[in-house]
Design a protein around this motif. Structure first.
Motif, mmCIF file in Angstrom:
data_model
loop_
_atom_site.group_PDB
_atom_site.id
_atom_site.type_symbol
_atom_site.label_atom_id
_atom_site.label_comp_id
_atom_site.label_asym_id
_atom_site.label_seq_id
_atom_site.Cartn_x
_atom_site.Cartn_y
_atom_site.Cartn_z
ATOM 1 N N VAL A 333 52.417 45.451 11.847
ATOM 2 C CA VAL A 333 52.603 45.070 10.163
ATOM 3 C C VAL A 333 52.852 44.333 9.697
ATOM 4 O O VAL A 333 52.864 44.228 8.185
ATOM 5 C CB VAL A 333 54.156 45.691 10.402
ATOM 6 N N GLU A 334 52.012 43.425 9.972
ATOM 7 C CA GLU A 334 52.056 41.703 9.215
ATOM 8 C C GLU A 334 50.957 42.600 8.223
ATOM 9 O O GLU A 334 50.145 42.913 8.839
ATOM 10 C CB GLU A 334 51.138 40.967 10.064
ATOM 11 N N GLY A 335 50.838 42.254 7.103
ATOM 12 C CA GLY A 335 50.120 42.398 5.588
ATOM 13 C C GLY A 335 50.034 44.117 5.038
ATOM 14 O O GLY A 335 49.676 44.844 3.970
ATOM 15 N N HIS A 336 50.700 44.526 5.953
ATOM 16 C CA HIS A 336 50.918 46.027 5.890
ATOM 17 C C HIS A 336 52.478 46.695 5.661
ATOM 18 O O HIS A 336 52.049 47.875 4.761
ATOM 19 C CB HIS A 336 50.851 46.908 7.472
ATOM 20 N N GLY A 337 53.482 45.959 5.865
ATOM 21 C CA GLY A 337 54.814 46.302 5.993
ATOM 22 C C GLY A 337 55.563 45.397 6.084
ATOM 23 O O GLY A 337 55.753 44.096 6.001
ATOM 24 N N LEU A 338 57.103 44.994 6.467
ATOM 25 C CA LEU A 338 58.547 44.051 6.389
ATOM 26 C C LEU A 338 58.996 44.656 7.964
ATOM 27 O O LEU A 338 58.757 45.237 8.530
ATOM 28 C CB LEU A 338 59.330 45.010 5.395
ATOM 29 N N VAL A 339 59.058 42.862 8.532
ATOM 30 C CA VAL A 339 59.996 42.678 8.988
ATOM 31 C C VAL A 339 61.346 42.383 9.205
ATOM 32 O O VAL A 339 61.640 41.791 7.953
ATOM 33 C CB VAL A 339 58.894 41.894 9.838
ATOM 34 N N THR A 340 62.499 42.962 9.358
ATOM 35 C CA THR A 340 63.730 42.835 9.061
ATOM 36 C C THR A 340 64.563 42.232 10.262
ATOM 37 O O THR A 340 64.356 42.774 11.413
ATOM 38 C CB THR A 340 64.485 43.933 8.956
ATOM 39 N N PRO A 341 65.583 41.165 10.046
ATOM 40 C CA PRO A 341 66.796 40.830 11.000
ATOM 41 C C PRO A 341 66.978 42.573 11.849
ATOM 42 O O PRO A 341 67.388 43.516 11.012
ATOM 43 C CB PRO A 341 67.813 40.285 10.465
ATOM 44 N N PHE A 342 67.914 42.351 12.433
ATOM 45 C CA PHE A 342 69.189 43.465 13.226
ATOM 46 C C PHE A 342 70.070 43.173 12.897
ATOM 47 O O PHE A 342 71.704 43.559 13.142
ATOM 48 C CB PHE A 342 69.303 43.389 14.613
ATOM 49 N N ASP A 343 70.005 43.830 10.843
ATOM 50 C CA ASP A 343 71.153 44.258 10.704
ATOM 51 C C ASP A 343 70.974 44.940 9.508
ATOM 52 O O ASP A 343 70.255 45.238 8.740
ATOM 53 C CB ASP A 343 71.253 42.927 9.063
ATOM 54 N N PRO A 344 72.243 46.238 8.984
ATOM 55 C CA PRO A 344 71.843 47.396 8.275
ATOM 56 C C PRO A 344 71.774 47.132 6.891
ATOM 57 O O PRO A 344 70.890 48.416 6.511
ATOM 58 C CB PRO A 344 73.245 48.263 8.768
ATOM 59 N N ASP A 345 72.143 46.365 6.691
ATOM 60 C CA ASP A 345 72.307 46.102 4.707
ATOM 61 C C ASP A 345 70.567 45.762 4.837
ATOM 62 O O ASP A 345 69.616 45.749 4.087
ATOM 63 C CB ASP A 345 73.005 45.229 4.286
ATOM 64 N N ALA A 346 70.812 44.726 5.407
ATOM 65 C CA ALA A 346 69.173 44.074 5.629
ATOM 66 C C ALA A 346 68.068 45.031 5.100
ATOM 67 O O ALA A 346 66.727 45.176 5.147
ATOM 68 C CB ALA A 346 68.760 42.480 6.181
ATOM 69 N N ILE A 347 68.130 45.993 6.745
ATOM 70 C CA ILE A 347 67.164 46.929 6.703
ATOM 71 C C ILE A 347 67.060 48.096 5.723
ATOM 72 O O ILE A 347 65.691 47.847 5.132
ATOM 73 C CB ILE A 347 67.470 47.849 7.792
ATOM 74 N N ALA A 348 68.435 47.833 5.001
ATOM 75 C CA ALA A 348 68.505 49.345 3.757
ATOM 76 C C ALA A 348 67.385 48.052 2.818
ATOM 77 O O ALA A 348 66.866 49.688 2.041
ATOM 78 C CB ALA A 348 69.270 49.691 3.900
ATOM 79 N N PHE A 349 67.799 47.000 2.131
ATOM 80 C CA PHE A 349 67.020 46.665 1.313
ATOM 81 C C PHE A 349 65.652 46.391 1.331
ATOM 82 O O PHE A 349 64.843 47.117 0.598
ATOM 83 C CB PHE A 349 67.933 45.434 0.749
ATOM 84 N N ALA A 350 65.303 46.448 2.744
ATOM 85 C CA ALA A 350 63.265 46.410 3.007
ATOM 86 C C ALA A 350 63.383 48.016 2.205
ATOM 87 O O ALA A 350 61.764 48.539 2.474
ATOM 88 C CB ALA A 350 63.622 45.850 4.748
ATOM 89 N N TRP A 351 64.187 48.432 3.664
ATOM 90 C CA TRP A 351 63.530 50.430 2.927
ATOM 91 C C TRP A 351 63.097 50.237 1.529
ATOM 92 O O TRP A 351 61.587 50.869 1.399
ATOM 93 C CB TRP A 351 64.162 51.223 3.440
ATOM 94 N N SER A 352 64.147 50.122 0.641
ATOM 95 C CA SER A 352 63.979 50.364 -0.789
ATOM 96 C C SER A 352 63.070 49.235 -1.460
ATOM 97 O O SER A 352 62.143 50.074 -2.108
ATOM 98 C CB SER A 352 64.870 50.078 -1.345
ATOM 99 N N ALA A 353 62.593 47.963 -0.860
ATOM 100 C CA ALA A 353 61.807 47.314 -1.490
ATOM 101 C C ALA A 353 59.540 47.616 -0.662
ATOM 102 O O ALA A 353 59.286 47.938 -1.681
ATOM 103 C CB ALA A 353 61.512 45.936 -1.066
ATOM 104 N N ALA A 354 60.549 48.763 0.461
ATOM 105 C CA ALA A 354 58.935 49.347 1.207
ATOM 106 C C ALA A 354 58.230 50.538 0.104
ATOM 107 O O ALA A 354 57.263 50.730 -0.254
ATOM 108 C CB ALA A 354 59.162 49.700 2.909
#
Length: 403
Positions: A333-354
């Motif tokens: 996904v490098e350059g095409h998306g996002l990598v997250t830590p194993f944290d639900p809030d961080a993942i949720a924010f990454a989805w919104s950013a995506a």
């Protein structure tokens, strides 16, 4: 050539391998057939019959002969359902092997059968699709035994992380060949009409800013970290008032009590308010439609992944991949998306950013299509198998052996 499957059940490895076989047969230079240990398997709270499987249907429609030893069993990650085989089963296997120049083992589990004494001796190429050999039960020992015996002549790794993990586990590096996964680019592509139809089927508005969709395409298994995904989904849905979450794969249905228990724990008192925006679709045979209708393809796996097919298929359809750092996921996904830590809030924010940056990721996703091409993958398999067959024929030619 003969491919040996543990069984026909939902999963990326079977999809990739079956697609490779179809591509090799389409080329007209190789003849392939498949032997499945099981005719029916029970896993992820789902009974999966060989004849109902999409890969089985695609193979047989493409002219590939598929047979089974007829076993029926429950399979658990990392275990071989049984390593004791009857006389008739061994006889059927011997007949299937007799006409093959090379045997392909889909993952290492079928080696429990292929290592049985008395079977025809054929070179075996093992196709490896995970990055946790130590969690595959006795299958790793079967692989090492087959290598020591000289039966296994090559291993295809679908990811760099697979090669690294198996080499660290004691598999000789010279046997490990990396051929990254690829997909059919004619099937997996952005399609506005397909996107609209999929969303309409779930009563989801077509406009992404008002109704973003996150898809989680995975079987219900521990390595997929479903509880983490659901905790992230709860946080994201609470913030994204028009958002929807789609879950598909074996066991992702209302009939799976374990999944419902996970939903209860993750959503708690919010289940009634948010639960109507969680869509459990089970096994789908139109994943190109699901991905085209989504804005984000999510992966929250904790282990075992190598080159997750969902990330590749999803982003080829225009969904932004958001993944935990497992296997080769980060490099995919490098350059095409996002990598997250194993944290639900961080993942949720990454989805919104995506979702917010989906248009910005578009050019990079389009530019990467050749890298993830099915054509490239099949050509690499064909080259390796041709070399293996050539080596076998050289050994059989008078005066060549021992030169």
């Amino acid at each position: 050539m003969l491919s040996v499957y543990e069984g026909f059940f939902s999963g990326g490895a079977r999809i990739v391998h079956s697609d490779v076989l179809l591509g090799l047969v389409e080329g007209g230079q190789q003849w392939h057939r498949v032997l499945s240990l099981h005719g029916e398997v029970h896993r992820e709270a789902t009974t999966q019959r060989m004849e109902d499987d999409a890969c089985y249907r695609a193979l047989t429609a493409g002219g590939v002969d598929v047979t089974s030893l007829g076993r029926s069993a429950g399979l658990v990650d990392g275990t071989v359902a049984a390593s004791v085989f009857s006389g008739p089963e061994l006889a059927d296997t011997a007949r299937a092997m007799a006409g093959a120049d090379v045997i392909l083992s889909l993952k290492e589990q079928p080696l429990a059968l292929l290592n049985q004494g008395g079977l025809p001796r054929r070179p075996v190429v093992v196709c490896l699709h995970r990055s946790d050999p130590e969690n595959q039960g006795q299958a790793l020992d079967e692989l090492k035994a087959a290598i020591a015996d000289g039966t296994v002549v090559a291993c295809v790794c679908c990811a760099e992380s697979t090669r690294d993990a198996y080499e660290a586990a004691g598999i000789p590096g010279e046997l490990l060949h990396v051929i990254p996964n690829g997909v059919d680019l004619l099937r997996f592509r952005p399609d506005a009409a397909v996107r609209l139809a999929f969303r309409e089927s779930l009563s989801i508005p077509a406009t992404a800013p008002d109704a973003p969709v996150v898809v989680f395409a995975a079987r219900y298994a521990g390595m997929k970290n479903v509880p983490l995904f659901l905790r992230a989904a709860r946080a994201w849905l609470a913030r994204e008032g028009g958002g929807h979450v789609v879950m598909c794969g074996a066991g992702m249905t209302e009939d799976n009590p374990a999944l419902w228990a996970d939903i209860e724990v993750a959503f708690g008192a919010d289940r009634a308010a948010l639960g109507d925006r969680v869509h459990l679709l089970g096994v789908r045979h139109d994943m190109e439609s699901v991905y085209a209708g989504s804005d984000v393809v999510a992966l929250t796996s904790a282990s075992g992944e190598a080159a997750p097919l969902c990330l590749i298929e999803g982003m080829m359809c225009g969904a932004v991949p958001v993944t935990t750092d497992v296997g080769d996921s980060a490099s995919i996904v490098e350059g095409h998306g996002l990598v997250t830590p194993f944290d639900p809030d961080a993942i949720a924010f990454a989805w919104s950013a995506a979702v917010a940056e989906r248009d910005a990721f578009g050019p990079a996703l389009l530019a990467s299509r050749e890298r993830f091409s099915r054509t490239r993958m099949i050509a690499a398999y064909a080259d390796l198998l041709d070399r293996v067959v050539g080596d076998v024929r050289d050994e059989l030619r008078p005066g060549v052996s021992g030169q």
